[in-house]
Design an enzyme around this catalytic site. Structure first.
Site, PDB file in Angstrom:
ATOM      1  N   GLY A  52    -126.446 -27.036 -48.075  1.00  0.00           N
ATOM      2  CA  GLY A  52    -125.292 -26.143 -48.042  1.00  0.00           C
ATOM      3  C   GLY A  52    -124.316 -26.403 -49.177  1.00  0.00           C
ATOM      4  N   ASN A  94    -116.440 -25.036 -39.377  1.00  0.00           N
ATOM      5  CA  ASN A  94    -117.209 -26.155 -38.854  1.00  0.00           C
ATOM      6  C   ASN A  94    -116.412 -27.049 -37.915  1.00  0.00           C
ATOM      7  OD1 ASN A  94    -116.215 -26.350 -41.676  1.00  0.00           O
ATOM      8  ND2 ASN A  94    -116.534 -28.534 -41.357  1.00  0.00           N
ATOM      9  N   GLN A  96    -122.496 -22.785 -40.776  1.00  0.00           N
ATOM     10  CA  GLN A  96    -122.361 -22.970 -39.321  1.00  0.00           C
ATOM     11  C   GLN A  96    -122.847 -21.754 -38.537  1.00  0.00           C
ATOM     12  OE1 GLN A  96    -121.412 -25.570 -37.405  1.00  0.00           O
ATOM     13  NE2 GLN A  96    -121.109 -26.903 -39.170  1.00  0.00           N
ATOM     14  N   ALA A 102    -130.559 -25.887 -43.593  1.00  0.00           N
ATOM     15  CA  ALA A 102    -131.522 -25.949 -42.482  1.00  0.00           C
ATOM     16  C   ALA A 102    -131.137 -26.945 -41.395  1.00  0.00           C
ATOM     17  CB  ALA A 102    -132.912 -26.282 -43.024  1.00  0.00           C
ATOM     18  N   HIS A 103    -130.450 -28.041 -41.795  1.00  0.00           N
ATOM     19  CA  HIS A 103    -130.234 -29.100 -40.789  1.00  0.00           C
ATOM     20  C   HIS A 103    -129.178 -28.734 -39.748  1.00  0.00           C
ATOM     21  CE1 HIS A 103    -126.465 -31.254 -42.226  1.00  0.00           C
ATOM     22  NE2 HIS A 103    -126.723 -30.505 -43.276  1.00  0.00           N
ATOM     23  N   THR A 163    -138.942 -29.083 -59.092  1.00  0.00           N
ATOM     24  CA  THR A 163    -140.071 -28.830 -58.194  1.00  0.00           C
ATOM     25  C   THR A 163    -139.565 -28.577 -56.783  1.00  0.00           C
ATOM     26  OG1 THR A 163    -141.489 -30.209 -59.566  1.00  0.00           O
ATOM     27  CG2 THR A 163    -142.225 -29.815 -57.304  1.00  0.00           C
ATOM     28  N   CYS A 214    -117.290 -35.343 -42.649  1.00  0.00           N
ATOM     29  CA  CYS A 214    -116.938 -35.781 -44.005  1.00  0.00           C
ATOM     30  C   CYS A 214    -115.559 -36.422 -44.043  1.00  0.00           C
ATOM     31  CB  CYS A 214    -116.960 -34.610 -44.961  1.00  0.00           C
ATOM     32  SG  CYS A 214    -118.244 -33.442 -44.620  1.00  0.00           S
TER      33      CYS A 214
HETATM   34  C1  LIG Z   1    -122.534 -28.749 -43.117  1.00  0.00           C
HETATM   35  C2  LIG Z   1    -121.759 -27.756 -43.857  1.00  0.00           C
HETATM   36  C3  LIG Z   1    -121.839 -27.655 -45.260  1.00  0.00           C
HETATM   37  C4  LIG Z   1    -122.632 -28.627 -46.093  1.00  0.00           C
HETATM   38  O1  LIG Z   1    -124.006 -28.499 -45.931  1.00  0.00           O
HETATM   39  P1  LIG Z   1    -124.940 -29.714 -46.392  1.00  0.00           P
HETATM   40  O2  LIG Z   1    -126.333 -29.198 -46.183  1.00  0.00           O
HETATM   41  O3  LIG Z   1    -124.614 -30.848 -45.498  1.00  0.00           O
HETATM   42  O4  LIG Z   1    -124.657 -29.984 -47.814  1.00  0.00           O
HETATM   43  C5  LIG Z   1    -121.122 -26.662 -45.881  1.00  0.00           C
HETATM   44  N1  LIG Z   1    -120.351 -25.809 -45.179  1.00  0.00           N
HETATM   45  C6  LIG Z   1    -120.248 -25.873 -43.860  1.00  0.00           C
HETATM   46  C7  LIG Z   1    -119.394 -24.889 -43.142  1.00  0.00           C
HETATM   47  C8  LIG Z   1    -120.930 -26.847 -43.149  1.00  0.00           C
HETATM   48  O5  LIG Z   1    -120.806 -26.927 -41.826  1.00  0.00           O
END
Ligand SMILES: *Cc1c(COP(=O)(O)O)cnc(C)c1O
Length: 392
Positions: free
Chosen positions: A72, A152, A180, A201-202, A238, A326
């Site tokens: 993200g 978030n 989110q 994706a996570h 890659t 964070c």
């Molecule tokens: C988690 C998150 C991100 C960052 O994504 P990452 O894959 O952890 O770099 C950015 N924006 C929002 C709103 C998020 O919740």
């Protein structure tokens, strides 16, 4: 080990078994480089393109409008810096909000040092931007509006359709950080007039370190990562083939029975909120009461430090968060909570519990029961709380 009650699904989610099963062969059996011309390579190429199509069709975009990134944060950086650099002849003004993820805010601050002008829109007590302030902020120099889909920390969902309409009417690009929202809310980029959209994706039961930026065909944007010709010459390196495969499977699963899953999440969310409000005094719900992410609960407990609350919960096997992942670990209160008008001392006592597909009603009951005891114990150590109690 004590059972883990995981209520931090906004920080990250576990990879679902079906997702992992699809990914595994791409590590050591179908390991070809998608750019190689022999069959082993073309199997990987096919897997990448299949995933791209799946993700595109989920948001009513074309596969070729999806560009894979390392998550993200990279997608956010790319959208902001890429549009800023590619359109600086047209203008140097970007509009965003005060409650964005740091992936957006720190990128905007970086551009400010290079002469770009950034407007940070205010939000109301629920965390919603003011559409009139947005309209009034647009100038001839405005090249981009970037407003997150859902926050978030407090879960508030923005009026995305109205923002998209305003952007379109003014000929300004509209980017949304939907990290989110994707996988949890239905999104149609045409209906909402979205030009760029970040995902990871996570946050929807896929692997970490893989995400994507949707870029509407025709948007003028520079590359962030230069090198080889991957991702149609726009994002070198890659491809993370197992990650991409996992992301495709995860998004497919996320939108299966979505309404049913969200109904369950909202039921659990309301039960958790009610359990806390019925049993603990001096609490406050942060974020919009109804227009919020189905799994998001964010509550301030007055007279308590969020960090001590988290540590006590951890001792009971409960994983939650204060502010965002964070910012925890620092003593600065969350910029989101300050933006919705909370004073410093109250913003410090906030707890985010974010529910996901694996949470149960029993877990909600367990968390409420533990919270009652923990809050009482921590408040007993607070001279301020003792004073307030005496006055009553
Ligand atoms: C988690 C998150 C991100 C960052 O994504 P990452 O894959 O952890 O770099 C950015 N924006 C929002 C709103 C998020 O919740």
């Amino acid at each position: 080990m004590k059972k883990l009650v995981y209520m931090d699904n906004s920080a990250t989610t576990p990879v679902k078994q079906e997702v992992l099963d699809e990914m595994l062969p791409y590590f050591n059996i179908k390991y070809g480089n998608p750019s190689s011309i022999y069959s082993l390579g073309s199997h990987s190429r096919t897997a990448v393109e299949t995933s791209r199509e799946k993700i595109g069709s989920t948001i009513n975009a074309k596969g070729k409008e999806i560009f894979f990134t390392a998550g993200g944060t990279e997608a956010d950086n790319w959208a902001i810096k890429g549009v800023a650099y590619a359109n600086k002849e047209k203008g140097n003004h970007i509009i965003t909000s005060k409650i964005e993820h740091h992936g957006i805010l720190h990128t905007c601050e970086y551009l400010e040092k290079q002469g770009f002008e950034i407007t940070y829109l205010d939000v109301d007590e629920y965390g919603v931007i003011d559409l009139n302030q947005l309209k009034e902020s647009i100038t001839e120099k405005t090249i981009l509006i970037s407003i997150m889909f859902a926050n978030n920390e407090i879960g508030t969902i923005q009026p995305i359709k109205e923002i998209g309409k305003i952007a379109k009417e003014n000929g300004v690009y509209f980017h949304t950080d939907a990290v989110q929202a994707i996988g949890h809310i239905k999104i149609d980029v045409d209906e909402l007039n979205i030009d760029m959209l970040s995902m990871a994706a996570h946050k929807f039961y896929g692997p970490k370190g893989i995400g994507a930026l949707y870029i509407r065909q025709g948007v003028k944007i520079d590359s962030l990562i230069t090198g080889g010709a991957q991702e149609r010459n726009r994002r070198a390196g890659t491809e993370n083939v197992p990650g991409i495969v996992g992301m495709g499977k995860a998004i497919e699963l996320a939108y299966e029975n979505l309404d049913e899953k969200n109904e369950k999440l909202i039921y659990l969310r309301e039960k958790l909120i009610k359990g806390i409000f019925d049993n603990i005094d001096y609490v406050r719900l942060n974020g919009h009461p109804t227009n919020r992410l189905p799994g998001n609960v964010n509550i301030c407990f007055e007279f308590i430090e969020g960090e001590s609350l988290l540590l006590s919960l951890d001792m009971e096997g409960i994983a939650g968060s204060s502010g965002s992942a964070c910012t925890s670990g620092t003593l600065d209160p969350s910029h989101v909570l300050l933006s919705i008008g909370l004073p410093h001392e109250i913003a410090h006592g906030s707890l985010r519990l974010s529910l996901g597909d694996f949470n149960t009603e029993d877990e909600v009951n367990y968390v409420v029961e533990k919270l009652i005891g923990i809050v009482a114990r921590l408040r007993a150590m607070s001279p301020l709380y003792e004073k307030v109690k005496e006055v009553r």
